[in-house]
Design a protein around this motif. Structure first.
Motif, PDB file in Angstrom:
ATOM      1  N   PHE B 320      -5.854  -5.320  49.789  1.00 46.49           N
ATOM      2  CA  PHE B 320      -5.084  -4.088  49.872  1.00 46.49           C
ATOM      3  C   PHE B 320      -5.283  -3.229  48.617  1.00 46.49           C
ATOM      4  CE2 PHE B 320      -1.028  -2.632  48.064  1.00 46.49           C
ATOM      5  CZ  PHE B 320      -0.806  -1.518  48.845  1.00 46.49           C
ATOM      6  N   LEU B 321      -5.323  -3.876  47.447  1.00 48.11           N
ATOM      7  CA  LEU B 321      -5.549  -3.124  46.212  1.00 48.11           C
ATOM      8  C   LEU B 321      -6.946  -2.503  46.197  1.00 48.11           C
ATOM      9  CD1 LEU B 321      -3.915  -5.517  43.601  1.00 48.11           C
ATOM     10  CD2 LEU B 321      -3.172  -3.210  44.166  1.00 48.11           C
ATOM     11  N   THR B 322      -7.918  -3.234  46.712  1.00 52.15           N
ATOM     12  CA  THR B 322      -9.268  -2.677  46.790  1.00 52.15           C
ATOM     13  C   THR B 322      -9.287  -1.455  47.699  1.00 52.15           C
ATOM     14  OG1 THR B 322     -10.125  -4.905  46.501  1.00 52.15           O
ATOM     15  CG2 THR B 322     -11.660  -3.268  47.309  1.00 52.15           C
ATOM     16  N   LEU B 323      -8.593  -1.593  48.808  1.00 54.86           N
ATOM     17  CA  LEU B 323      -8.476  -0.471  49.743  1.00 54.86           C
ATOM     18  C   LEU B 323      -7.857   0.739  49.051  1.00 54.86           C
ATOM     19  CD1 LEU B 323      -8.624   0.171  52.896  1.00 54.86           C
ATOM     20  CD2 LEU B 323      -6.188  -0.342  52.900  1.00 54.86           C
ATOM     21  N   GLU B 331      -2.568   6.665  41.558  1.00 57.62           N
ATOM     22  CA  GLU B 331      -1.267   7.015  40.981  1.00 57.62           C
ATOM     23  C   GLU B 331      -0.289   5.853  41.051  1.00 57.62           C
ATOM     24  OE1 GLU B 331      -2.793   8.781  43.252  1.00 57.62           O
ATOM     25  OE2 GLU B 331      -3.385  10.597  42.183  1.00 57.62           O
ATOM     26  N   GLN B 332      -0.515   4.943  41.987  1.00 59.25           N
ATOM     27  CA  GLN B 332       0.473   3.880  42.162  1.00 59.25           C
ATOM     28  C   GLN B 332      -0.116   2.492  41.946  1.00 59.25           C
ATOM     29  OE1 GLN B 332       1.290   3.142  46.407  1.00 59.25           O
ATOM     30  NE2 GLN B 332       0.507   5.211  46.724  1.00 59.25           N
ATOM     31  N   ASP B 333      -1.353   2.421  41.391  1.00 62.25           N
ATOM     32  CA  ASP B 333      -1.995   1.119  41.287  1.00 62.25           C
ATOM     33  C   ASP B 333      -1.193   0.132  40.444  1.00 62.25           C
ATOM     34  OD1 ASP B 333      -2.437   2.570  39.026  1.00 62.25           O
ATOM     35  OD2 ASP B 333      -4.610   2.291  38.966  1.00 62.25           O
ATOM     36  N   ALA B 334      -0.739   0.603  39.281  1.00 58.41           N
ATOM     37  CA  ALA B 334      -0.049  -0.311  38.375  1.00 58.41           C
ATOM     38  C   ALA B 334       1.235  -0.826  39.006  1.00 58.41           C
ATOM     39  CB  ALA B 334       0.239   0.383  37.056  1.00 58.41           C
ATOM     40  N   LEU B 335       1.942   0.050  39.694  1.00 58.13           N
ATOM     41  CA  LEU B 335       3.199  -0.364  40.317  1.00 58.13           C
ATOM     42  C   LEU B 335       2.950  -1.425  41.387  1.00 58.13           C
ATOM     43  CD1 LEU B 335       6.197   0.328  40.137  1.00 58.13           C
ATOM     44  CD2 LEU B 335       5.885   1.840  42.097  1.00 58.13           C
ATOM     45  N   GLN B 336       1.886  -1.225  42.158  1.00 67.24           N
ATOM     46  CA  GLN B 336       1.540  -2.218  43.172  1.00 67.24           C
ATOM     47  C   GLN B 336       1.222  -3.564  42.540  1.00 67.24           C
ATOM     48  OE1 GLN B 336       1.808  -1.793  46.328  1.00 67.24           O
ATOM     49  NE2 GLN B 336       1.624   0.401  46.784  1.00 67.24           N
ATOM     50  N   MET B 337       0.470  -3.528  41.449  1.00 66.36           N
ATOM     51  CA  MET B 337       0.111  -4.787  40.788  1.00 66.36           C
ATOM     52  C   MET B 337       1.343  -5.477  40.226  1.00 66.36           C
ATOM     53  SD  MET B 337      -3.333  -4.033  38.640  1.00 66.36           S
ATOM     54  CE  MET B 337      -4.641  -3.034  39.302  1.00 66.36           C
ATOM     55  N   LEU B 338       2.206  -4.681  39.618  1.00 64.39           N
ATOM     56  CA  LEU B 338       3.425  -5.236  39.043  1.00 64.39           C
ATOM     57  C   LEU B 338       4.263  -5.898  40.126  1.00 64.39           C
ATOM     58  CD1 LEU B 338       5.356  -5.518  36.654  1.00 64.39           C
ATOM     59  CD2 LEU B 338       6.274  -3.275  37.216  1.00 64.39           C
ATOM     60  N   ASN B 339       4.406  -5.206  41.225  1.00 63.42           N
ATOM     61  CA  ASN B 339       5.189  -5.714  42.341  1.00 63.42           C
ATOM     62  C   ASN B 339       4.655  -7.072  42.803  1.00 63.42           C
ATOM     63  OD1 ASN B 339       6.831  -5.809  44.707  1.00 63.42           O
ATOM     64  ND2 ASN B 339       5.081  -5.031  45.867  1.00 63.42           N
ATOM     65  N   HIS B 340       3.369  -7.108  43.006  1.00 66.30           N
ATOM     66  CA  HIS B 340       2.776  -8.351  43.491  1.00 66.30           C
ATOM     67  C   HIS B 340       2.935  -9.477  42.485  1.00 66.30           C
ATOM     68  CE1 HIS B 340      -0.697 -11.121  44.295  1.00 66.30           C
ATOM     69  NE2 HIS B 340      -0.044 -11.155  45.436  1.00 66.30           N
ATOM     70  N   ALA B 341       2.710  -9.170  41.196  1.00 68.68           N
ATOM     71  CA  ALA B 341       2.813 -10.205  40.165  1.00 68.68           C
ATOM     72  C   ALA B 341       4.209 -10.792  40.145  1.00 68.68           C
ATOM     73  CB  ALA B 341       2.463  -9.620  38.800  1.00 68.68           C
ATOM     74  N   LEU B 342       5.220  -9.944  40.306  1.00 68.01           N
ATOM     75  CA  LEU B 342       6.603 -10.426  40.224  1.00 68.01           C
ATOM     76  C   LEU B 342       6.931 -11.347  41.388  1.00 68.01           C
ATOM     77  CD1 LEU B 342       8.484  -7.217  39.019  1.00 68.01           C
ATOM     78  CD2 LEU B 342       7.950  -9.273  37.713  1.00 68.01           C
TER      79      LEU B 342
END
Lengths: 484, 803
Positions: B320-323, B331-342
């Motif tokens: 999904f992140l690659t997509l 604009e929202q990549d970091a937030l997505q990564m943070l969400n998943h990591a948590l």
């Protein structure tokens, strides 16, 4: 030439190798004539003194750029850097052999002077700007190497190694002479300057044939596929200290010879040899790596891996730019440390009864001898090309010069080969760190000289890896200063 | 790149060096440190986190730069731009909680392995910080490889288990190979742009344009993408991730959920400003992302092992992140990564607790643990809700904003498969992931306690510790709960502007204002979310029936097995060929070497268009006695080869030598003739002397095919070499051959300058004096050796007599 008296330049340029050769002779005389038969330690130290004299001369001459003896003998960055590699490998070999040979029952004092003679031959090869001088260097080196390979006379493996090396080497010599004859016939010269001058009017067939024959002859010494057949048997059969010398010193000498001959002397013919080297380089690294995959004996595995490294070096030669020339020299330097170190660890594992160099013998080494296992891990990771160790630096600059010259596919193939190589190097690391040992702990002896050599190799591998800048700078300048 | 002012900072190298220093400490002193090592690693993580947190804020970027390889323009350059700093904070922050957890989790582990564990964990953390902070592509590659290596050690922690070793090796093979290909990509980028500096490329439109215009651009991006896809387990390299689940659970949580696998998307974020405009960017990334996302979601739904489930959904999220990057939605990549990591970190850690407690991770044997593990249950519920995208957790917010992006992005409509397809695929994947989250939480904690899921029941292969009774560290539930509460807090703060501001501040591309809010705006994204949720519930309820659908994807041809077979067949190939080629037979080696000459020379001649028709000399030029000598030479050689005694062989060899000397008569070179005869005579005497000491001549009969083969090799070799020599003898060559007597040639030099009529003498002592010198040296050395041998012999015989 003739009208010039035998002057300072002449003396200077032959000083390093002459000192080593003279040192060898003195050590030999000492070993033979001393009233009380001297112990090997004193002969070893006398030989080290000869090497040190050569080293002092080399260092004192750093920065010189001249050709002497009618332009046939070079004193430049390449020959001096090569001298450093040769002297380093010879000195380490002597230290590593001390105690190792005795424990195998070999009490040959001539071992140490022979190493010096071989080194003198390498140094001649590194400076040769004339095919005849190159031949001279190769023979001086090889004759000593044949004897060294068979120094363990009571061991059938060692004798067999010497015989194979000698017979095949004799054929290589014959090809070399054919090649020299072809060039002499075509251009009327054996010196690189003369050959270059005569290329334009030379018949094409003679040049092509000459290049092919020289490739075979030098490819034999450098263990390039398909002339590598002798390598695994000889490397495995010879005493490990000799193997270390052969895989570093002899190979480096061959590559310095190749570099100077093809990049400098036969540079204008690059269209004839570049493609040959491209194919041979890919073939060499692939065959070396794929064959190394299945070896159960670490020494034999290292023999195949040294073939693979010859492929990486040859890739640099094939690229042929001056950037690549510098990369090849740098590679030789980094290769020396890690390869000597890896063989040194194998020597440390051997006892009087058993060489202990099978993969199974290394299992659980981290528990039994953590420092030795740690050093071996560093050497193997470096051979794999893992940053930030010396091996990565060497490989990286070869790839970089290939990309820089637009040899994209060569770079990719080299990288894929490194990945294959990772497999068998890591197998050793896994065995050392993750497997339980088999059998009882061998009765290892403590060998202070060997330990010192291993420490030096480790420090070199790590330092060159962490701070490659100075070494690279040195190698680049060395190649740039090649006397033309 | 946003225009930030750059300020030099020594904090960056300090934050980076801290974990590496601790790694060295833990590896060297590990056994003496014991459990303290874990606390030190946790402290290092916290230290790095605080150092990075304390960096200057929004308008300035801390950087550090010292020349490293000035020859090719490589610097040891670190730069903490908002995105990199976010990633570094994520690495060190999660690292802290993982280390804390691992102190207790690994407390009963084999002491022998613990120094390695802590050393590798700290080194891994340092390398990940390095990836986050590198401003130099080569430096980034360097850290990239260190993560592969340290992860190998971490995955293979239980090294007495073959599965652990195999899984670790598989992961290393795939990621290290990708890393090396990445290096080529990096070199290509540097080759075109002239710099390794990431900010130097991304901040310079001219350089980007040059790169995009270069024919090397697709190759460079292709190489970089291989690195990214292998590291973040994208299709078709996705297979190593599930196999890496043999790692201890804290390692899985850290490497395979929170950080390492995100290095791939992180690098995509770094490369988006550079390569984003390349035509292949969107199609390649979107396709690979979609396939990975759907495949992972589907596979996760079918798994029953807790960690396997999590690994598969992680794969899905990485797709999904690659997509996301494929559509340039930075604009929202970091937030997505943070969400998943948590949420994923929390769930992994919970899975570890369950494993410890119940000694199994199999969902079919688990259930009803909510009473025994209340706090892990709470963490799992929160994390599971975030994973499913249920308000008020962070997962809900980011899903909404992603749907929003999908529905409005131009890049999506430009994609070949069309917006509708992409949206449908994403909703479908989310439906599966939400159902999986329900399966995980409900299946583990709710329902009835099942057989086997009890203390002392079946001992799970990786549970080396009894549950939490060890006083070594904080209770196991602390870390997962902290991470899950983070997801909750950020979700709740979504009611204010905080989460939006945060997302804006840490993204790799800033857009203002970035909309993310807990308060849903009625619209298509919300309907998609709600519809998806309903479908997920339906899917969960129908899970039994779904399980009966045969899984046709990757059941018969598992890619990991395929890979391993590939590697194994390479080894078999090596074995087969090397056994045949390197069989130890000198004859065969000789044949190979001899044949390589005609092959090489033949190819070269063919390429130059030369053949036997180009030979211009004819045999008739040779005088009759020359021809006669050649025939004699042939006969003598045959005798030498077929000789049955040493004496015969040596005499035949001498004959060959004398005939060769006589050939110089044909060329009218009496001086060489004499020299040659002298040498032949002396060497014959030597040989005869040596023969005295030699044992008998061993006869080995060669088989008929062996004979034929030898004859064939000899014939081919000699024919080609003869052809080569004949071809070399063009008229031009013969003129050249007389070069020695031309003015300036060796012969004339000998006379004019050497003053000697005997050219050979002059050449030996003057023109080639160095060679002569060398020969004398060799001769002396040989003489000494002979003397030494004789002396040794005498000494031995004397010694023998004395005894």
């Amino acid at each position: 030439m003739i009208q010039v008296p035998f002057g300072t330049a002449e003396w200077q340029s032959i000083a390093p190798f002459s000192l080593v050769a003279i040192g060898g002779m003195i050590a030999l005389l000492w070993a033979v004539f001393a009233e009380e038969r001297p112990g090997t330690t004193s002969v070893m130290w006398m030989s080290q003194a000869g090497l040190a004299a050569g080293l002092v001369a080399t260092i004192a001459l750093l920065g010189s750029e001249k050709a002497s003896f009618g332009g046939t003998f070079a004193l430049d960055g390449v020959s001096l850097l090569a001298n450093l590699v040769f002297l380093l490998s010879a000195s380490m070999t002597l230290f590593m052999a001390q105690g190792h040979l005795e424990s195998m029952g070999v009490r040959a004092r001539e071992f140490y002077p022979l190493v010096l003679f071989a080194t003198a031959g390498m140094m001649i090869m590194g400076a040769a700007r004339d095919l005849v001088i190159l031949f001279l260097g190769i023979e001086v080196m090889s004759l000593a190497a044949y004897v060294l390979a068979g120094i363990h006379r009571r061991d059938p493996g060692s004798t067999e190694a010497a015989l194979k090396y000698f017979v095949l080497g004799a054929f290589a010599t014959c090809f070399l002479l054919y090649g020299i004859a072809a060039f002499y016939g075509a251009t009327g010269a054996t010196s690189y300057d003369g050959i270059r001058a005569g290329l334009a009017s030379a018949p094409r067939a003679a040049l092509i044939g000459g290049v092919a024959l020289l490739v075979v002859a030098l490819g034999f010494k450098a263990a390039i596929v398909p002339f590598q057949a002798w390598t695994p048997d000889v490397y495995q059969g010879a005493p490990t200290a000799v193997t270390a010398l052969m895989s570093v010193g002899v190979k480096a000498a061959a590559f310095v010879g190749i570099t100077r001959l093809f990049l400098d002397g036969l540079g204008p013919l690059h269209q004839d040899w570049q493609r040959i080297f491209w194919v041979l380089a890919v073939l060499t690294m692939t065959v070396g790596n794929v064959f190394a995959l299945v070896q159960g004996n670490v020494k034999r595995m290292l023999a195949y891996s040294s073939i693979a490294h010859a492929g990486y070096l040859l890739a640099g030669v094939a690229v042929g730019t001056s950037r690549a020339g510098g990369a090849v020299l740098l590679y030789l330097f980094t290769y020396a440390f890690m390869t000597l170190g890896a063989f040194g660890v194998l020597i440390a594992l051997g006892t009087g009864e058993k060489p202990n160099d099978d993969l199974d013998d290394l299992r659980g080494l981290a528990d039994r001898r953590p420092l030795l296992a740690g050093a071996m891990t560093i050497f193997l990771l470096s051979l794999t090309g893992i940053p930030p160790l010396a091996g990565f630096v060497g490989k990286f600059y070869v790839v970089e010069s290939a990309v820089n010259a637009g040899w994209f596919w060569l770079a990719i193939l080299l990288v894929l080969n490194s990945a294959i190589a990772a497999y068998y190097y890591l197998a050793v690391i896994v065995a050392m760190w993750m497997r339980d040992p088999i059998g009882d702990e061998p009765a290892w002896e403590s060998r202070p000289y060997l330990a010192a050599a291993l420490l030096a190799a480790t420090v070199g591998t790590v330092l060159v890896g962490l701070f490659p800048s100075g070494t690279l700078d040195f190698a680049r300048h060395a190649f740039a200063s090649i006397v033309r | 790149m946003a225009p930030h002012s750059t300020i030099p900072s020594n904090v960056l190298p300090a934050a980076l060096a801290l974990p590496f220093a601790v790694a060295a400490l833990a590896a060297l002193l590990g056994r003496r440190l014991g459990a303290v090592a874990g606390w030190i690693v946790a402290a290092a993580a916290a230290g790095s986190f605080l150092l990075l947190l304390d960096l200057p804020g929004h308008d300035a970027v801390a950087s550090f730069r010292v020349p490293w390889l000035p020859e090719i323009g490589v610097d040891f350059a670190l730069r903490a731009d908002p995105f990199g700093r976010f990633f570094a904070l994520l690495v060190s922050g999660v690292g802290f909680f993982v280390a804390l957890y691992a102190i207790s989790y690994m407390a009963d582990g084999d002491e022998r392995r613990m120094p390695r564990f802590w050393g590798a964990l700290a080194a891994f953390m340092g390398a990940m910080l390095g990836i986050a902070l590198s401003d130099d592509l080569l430096l980034l590659f360097l850290f990239w490889e260190i993560t592969s290596l340290s992860s190998f050690l971490l995955i293979g922690h239980h090294d007495d288990e073959p599965a652990a070793r195999a899984g670790a090796l598989l992961a290393l093979q795939v990621t290290a190979l990708g890393g090396l290909v990445l290096a080529v990509g990096v070199l290509l980028v540097a080759q075109v742009t002239g710099t390794f500096s990431i900010s130097g490329i991304a901040g310079d439109p001219a350089r980007i344009q040059a790169l995009l215009d270069s024919p090397l651009a697709p190759g460079a991006l292709g190489c970089i993408l291989v690195g990214v896809f292998t590291k973040s387990a994208q299709f078709p390299f996705h297979f190593w991730l599930p196999r890496a689940m043999v790692a201890p659970t804290p390692v899985s949580a850290y490497l395979h959920a929170a950080t390492m696998v995100k290095a791939g998307p992180f690098l995509l974020g770094r490369m988006l400003p550079v390569f984003g405009q390349l035509p292949m960017w969107t199609p390649v990334l979107a396709t690979v992302g979609l396939v990975t996302m759907l495949l992972g979601a589907w596979k996760a739904f079918r798994e029953t092992d807790l960690k396997a489930i999590l690994a598969r959904t992680t794969g899905s999220t990485l797709g999904f992140l690659t997509l996301l990057y494929g559509f340039g939605a930075a604009e929202q990549d970091a937030l997505q990564m943070l969400n998943h990591a948590l949420y994923k970190g929390a769930l992994f850690l919970v899975a570890g607790i369950v494993d410890h407690h119940a000694h199994t991770r199999d969902l079919r044997r688990l259930g009803g643990l909510r009473r025994e593990l209340p706090l892990p249950f709470l963490a799992a519920v929160l994390a599971g809700l975030s994973m499913a995208g249920v308000p008020p957790l962070l997962g809900f917010l980011v899903k909404e904003s992603f749907y929003d992006e999908l529905l409005h992005s131009d890049a999506v409509s430009g994609f070949a498969l069309g917006r509708g397809f992409v949206v449908a695929a994403c909703v479908l994947a989310n439906v599966f992931v939400a159902a999986v989250a329900a399966k995980f939480v409900i299946g583990t904690f709710l329902g009835e306690r099942r057989e086997g899921a009890s203390r002392g029941g079946h001992h799970a292969p990786h549970a080396h510790v009894d549950d939490g009774a060890r006083p070594a560290g904080p209770p196991l539930w602390v870390s997962p709960l902290a991470l899950a509460l983070g997801a909750l807090a950020l979700g709740l703060l979504g009611a204010t502007d905080f989460t939006g501001h945060l997302a804006e501040a840490i993204a790799s591309r800033r857009s203002h204002p970035f909309h993310v809010s807990l308060i849903p705006t009625p619209g298509l994204p919300l309907w998609l979310s709600m519809g998806g949720m309903a479908m997920a519930v339906a899917l969960y309820l129908a899970r039994g029936r779904m399980g009966r659908i045969p899984d046709l994807v990757e059941t018969h041809h598992r890619p990991d097995r395929l890979w391993e077979r590939m590697v194994a067949s390479l080894a078999v190939l090596g074995e087969e060929v090397s056994m045949r080629w390197q069989n130890g037979s000198l004859r065969r080696y000789l044949a190979a070497t001899l044949l390589s000459v005609p092959v090489l020379a033949g190819l070269a001649l063919a390429r130059a268009g030369l053949s036997h028709r180009d030979v211009v000399v004819s045999l008739s030029e040779l005088p009759w006695f020359g021809l006669f000598l050649c025939v004699l030479l042939g006969i003598a050689t045959m005798i030498a080869v077929t000789a049955t005694t040493r004496l015969q062989a040596s005499i035949a060899t001498t004959t060959v030598g004398f005939i060769v000397s006589m050939l110089f008569v044909v060329y009218r070179s009496p001086d060489i003739l004499l020299t040659q005869i002298l040498i032949e005579t002396v060497s014959t005497i030597f040989v005869l002397l040596v023969l005295l000491f030699m044992p008998g001549f061993p006869r080995r009969d060669m088989s008929a095919p062996g004979h034929l083969g030898a004859i064939a090799v000899a014939t081919v070799f000699s024919l080609v070499v003869t052809l080569l020599l004949l071809l070399s003898m063009t008229p031009g060559l013969r003129e050249n051959a007389n070069i020695a007597v031309r003015p300036g040639g060796l012969l004339s030099l000998a006379l004019e300058k050497g003053g000697g009529a005997n050219a050979v003498n002059v050449i030996i002592v003057d023109i080639r004096s160095l060679d002569t010198n060398g020969e004398i040296t060799v001769l002396v050395a040989v003489g000494l050796c002979v003397y030494a041998l004789l002396r040794a012999r005498r000494a031995r015989s004397e010694g023998g007599a004395g005894a």
